[in-house]
Design an enzyme around this catalytic site. Structure first.
Site, PDB file in Angstrom:
ATOM      1  N   GLU A   1      -0.228  -5.147  -3.169  1.00  0.00           N
ATOM      2  CA  GLU A   1       1.334  -4.880  -2.900  1.00  0.00           C
ATOM      3  C   GLU A   1       1.993  -5.883  -2.319  1.00  0.00           C
ATOM      4  OE1 GLU A   1       0.927  -1.398   0.039  1.00  0.00           O
ATOM      5  OE2 GLU A   1      -0.101  -0.061  -1.379  1.00  0.00           O
TER       6      GLU A   1
ATOM      7  N   GLU B   1      -5.304   4.196  -8.251  1.00  0.00           N
ATOM      8  CA  GLU B   1      -5.237   5.286  -7.231  1.00  0.00           C
ATOM      9  C   GLU B   1      -4.587   6.529  -7.810  1.00  0.00           C
ATOM     10  OE1 GLU B   1      -3.761   3.378  -3.684  1.00  0.00           O
ATOM     11  OE2 GLU B   1      -4.870   1.576  -4.287  1.00  0.00           O
TER      12      GLU B   1
HETATM   13  C1  GLA Z   1      -2.111   2.386  -0.862  1.00  0.00           C
HETATM   14  C2  GLA Z   1      -3.354   1.579  -0.804  1.00  0.00           C
HETATM   15  C3  GLA Z   1      -4.383   2.264  -0.617  1.00  0.00           C
HETATM   16  C4  GLA Z   1      -4.298   3.463   0.418  1.00  0.00           C
HETATM   17  C5  GLA Z   1      -3.141   4.118  -0.074  1.00  0.00           C
HETATM   18  C6  GLA Z   1      -2.912   5.441   0.698  1.00  0.00           C
HETATM   19  O1  GLA Z   1      -2.119   2.958  -2.155  1.00  0.00           O
HETATM   20  O2  GLA Z   1      -3.446   0.541  -1.820  1.00  0.00           O
HETATM   21  O3  GLA Z   1      -5.404   1.523  -0.008  1.00  0.00           O
HETATM   22  O4  GLA Z   1      -4.129   2.995   1.794  1.00  0.00           O
HETATM   23  O5  GLA Z   1      -1.964   3.177   0.047  1.00  0.00           O
HETATM   24  O6  GLA Z   1      -4.206   6.143   1.128  1.00  0.00           O
END
Ligand code: GLA
Length: 370
Positions: free
Chosen positions: A165, A272
Site C-alpha cells: 500500500e 486478500e
Molecule cells: C490490508 C492489509 C491487510 C489487512 C487488511 C485488513 O488489506 O494488507 O494486512 O490489514 O488490510 O485486515
C-alpha cells in the site's frame, strides 16, 4: 418412547437427504462434495490460500483449512509491528506457529508484509529522544528488519509482500505521504525489494495494494513497478488485494488490470479476496442511522453469487499469469469486515457461512468445465 430424540433423529435424517438431493441436483456425487475441497477443483489453475491467525490452526477451523486450501498467509502476525515491536526484540512465537503448520501440512506460505505504513512500530521512525530519524538510519532499520525476518523463514515462505500500500489514493498524488515517504522519498520501496532479494534470492517478491483494479490506482501501480524494474531491482509479482464487493469491480475493470500488470512480465496474485455485501468505503466509522440492518439479505446473496462466479471465471482465464488466489479470512463466522469500515456491522464476505458450511456462491465457484 423418547419423542424428543426421535424427532431430532428424523430431523437429522431429513437434513442429510436434503443435502444429498441438492448436491445431486447441482451435479455432484455425495462422495465428491464431501471429499473434494476448493483447492482440488483448482489444482490445475492456481493454489487457493487463506489468511489465518494462529488460533485458527486448531479444531474445526484447522479441518476446514486443510480440506479447502493449499496455501496460507498470516493475517497479522508477520506484519512489522507484531513481529518486531521494539528495535531489539522480535516476537517469533505466533509467526513460527503458522510457519510450522504450513510445513507440517505441506501448504504453501506467503509472507505479509515486510514494509507497510500501518501496524509498524513507532520506534522505527524515532530516535531515543523522540526526534524523527534520518533517511540513513531508517533504511538501515528497514534492512535489518527485512534481512532478519526473511532469513528466519527461508525455505518455508515462497513469496513475500515486500511493500504494501505505498500508492496514494489521492488522484493527484503518486506515492502515499507516509512516514516512510516523508523520511526516505521513493527510495524505501526500491531498497525494500533489494534487501529482500539479498536475504533470499529464491523468493518471489510482490508489490501489494488495494483498489488495484481501479483505473487511476492501477496506472500508478504499473508506473511504480516499472520504476522498480528500470532500477534493475527484482520484482516478480503484483498482488491485487481483492477486497471487492457485490457492487465492484466490473469484469472489464478486472480483466484490464490483470492484462496491464501482465504486460510488465510479472505474475499477478489475488492476495486478500473477500466480497463485501455492502458498498465499499475506505475509512473506519461508527454505525449511522442510515445504515441498513446487517442481516444477510436474499438480494445480497444473489449478487454475491454472481460476483464470485464472475471473479473465478476471470481468474481461470488468465492461465500462467495468475499464480494464486488467497481469501482474507476463512468463513463468515469472523472476518475483519465485521468491524471495518463500520464498527460492529456484520458482513458475509466469504465462501463459507458462520457454521463453516459452503455457501451457494461456493457451488458456483467450483462449477466449471475443466
Ligand atoms: C490490508 C492489509 C491487510 C489487512 C487488511 C485488513 O488489506 O494488507 O494486512 O490489514 O488490510 O485486515
Amino acid at each position: 418412547m423418547n419423542t424428543k430424540s426421535d424427532n431430532s433423529k428424523l430431523k437429522c435424517f431429513l437434513l442429510t437427504v436434503l443435502a444429498m438431493v441438492s448436491a445431486i441436483f447441482m451435479g455432484y456425487s455425495q462422495e465428491e462434495t464431501s471429499e473434494k475441497g476448493l483447492k482440488d477443483y483448482y489444482k490445475d489453475h492456481f493454489p487457493v490460500g487463506v489468511a489465518v491467525s494462529p488460533r485458527a490452526l486448531e479444531g474445526e477451523s484447522a479441518e476446514l483449512i486443510l480440506k479447502h486450501f493449499n496455501s496460507m498467509t498470516p493475517e497479522n502476525v508477520m506484519k512489522m509491528g507484531p513481529i518486531h515491536p521494539e528495535e531489539n526484540r522480535y516476537n517469533w512465537e505466533y509467526a513460527d506457529q503458522i510457519a510450522d503448520f504450513a510445513v507440517q501440512h505441506n501448504l504453501k506460505l506467503r509472507g505479509h508484509a515486510l514494509c507497510w505504513h500501518n501496524q509498524a512500530g513507532n520506534w522505527l521512525f524515532k530516535d531515543d529522544d523522540g526526534n524523527q530519524v534520518s533517511k540513513e538510519v531508517l533504511l538501515q532499520r528497514l534492512k535489518d528488519h527485512i534481512t532478519t525476518v526473511v532469513k528466519r523463514y527461508k525455505g518455508k515462505i515462497y513469496a513475500w509482500d515486500v511493500v504494501n500500500e505505498a500508492i496514494s489514493d489521492n488522484e493527484d498524488e503518486f506515492l502515499r505521504d507516509s512516514p516512510w515517504y516523508q523520511i526516505c522519498g521513493e527510495d524505501f520501496i526500491i531498497k525494500a525489494f533489494e534487501y529482500a532479494h539479498e536475504a533470499d534470492p529464491d523468493l518471489k517478491l510482490f508489490y501489494n495494494d488495494y483498489s488495484a483494479v481501479h483505473p487511476i490506482k492501477r496506472d500508478k501501480i504499473y508506473k511504480l513497478v516499472k520504476m522498480i524494474q528500470d532500477a534493475g531491482v527484482p520484482i516478480h509479482g503484483i498482488g491485487i488485494q481483492g477486497h471487492f464487493s457485490i457492487y465492484e469491480p466490473t469484469e472489464q475493470e478486472l480483466r484490464d488490470a490483470i492484462e496491464k500488470y501482465a504486460s510488465l512480465g510479472v505474475e499477478v496474485q489475488i492476495t486478500e479476496l473477500d466480497v463485501s455485501v455492502y458498498h465499499k468505503e475506505h475509512s473506519q466509522r461508527d454505525p449511522l442511522p442510515k445504515d441498513e440492518d446487517d442481516a444477510f439479505k436474499p438480494e445480497q446473496e444473489q449478487k454475491q453469487i454472481e460476483q464470485y462466479e464472475m471473479l473465478f471465471r476471470v481468474f481461470r482465464d488468465f492461465g500462467d499469469t495468475l499464480t494464486g488466489v488467497t481469501f482474507w479470512n476463512i468463513s463468515d463466522r469472523h472476518s475483519w469486515l465485521d468491524n471495518f469500515p463500520v464498527r460492529g456491522r456484520k458482513n458475509y464476505p466469504l465462501l463459507f457461512n458462520e457454521e463453516f458450511q459452503p455457501k451457494k456462491a461456493y457451488y458456483k465457484v467450483i462449477d466449471f468445465e475443466e
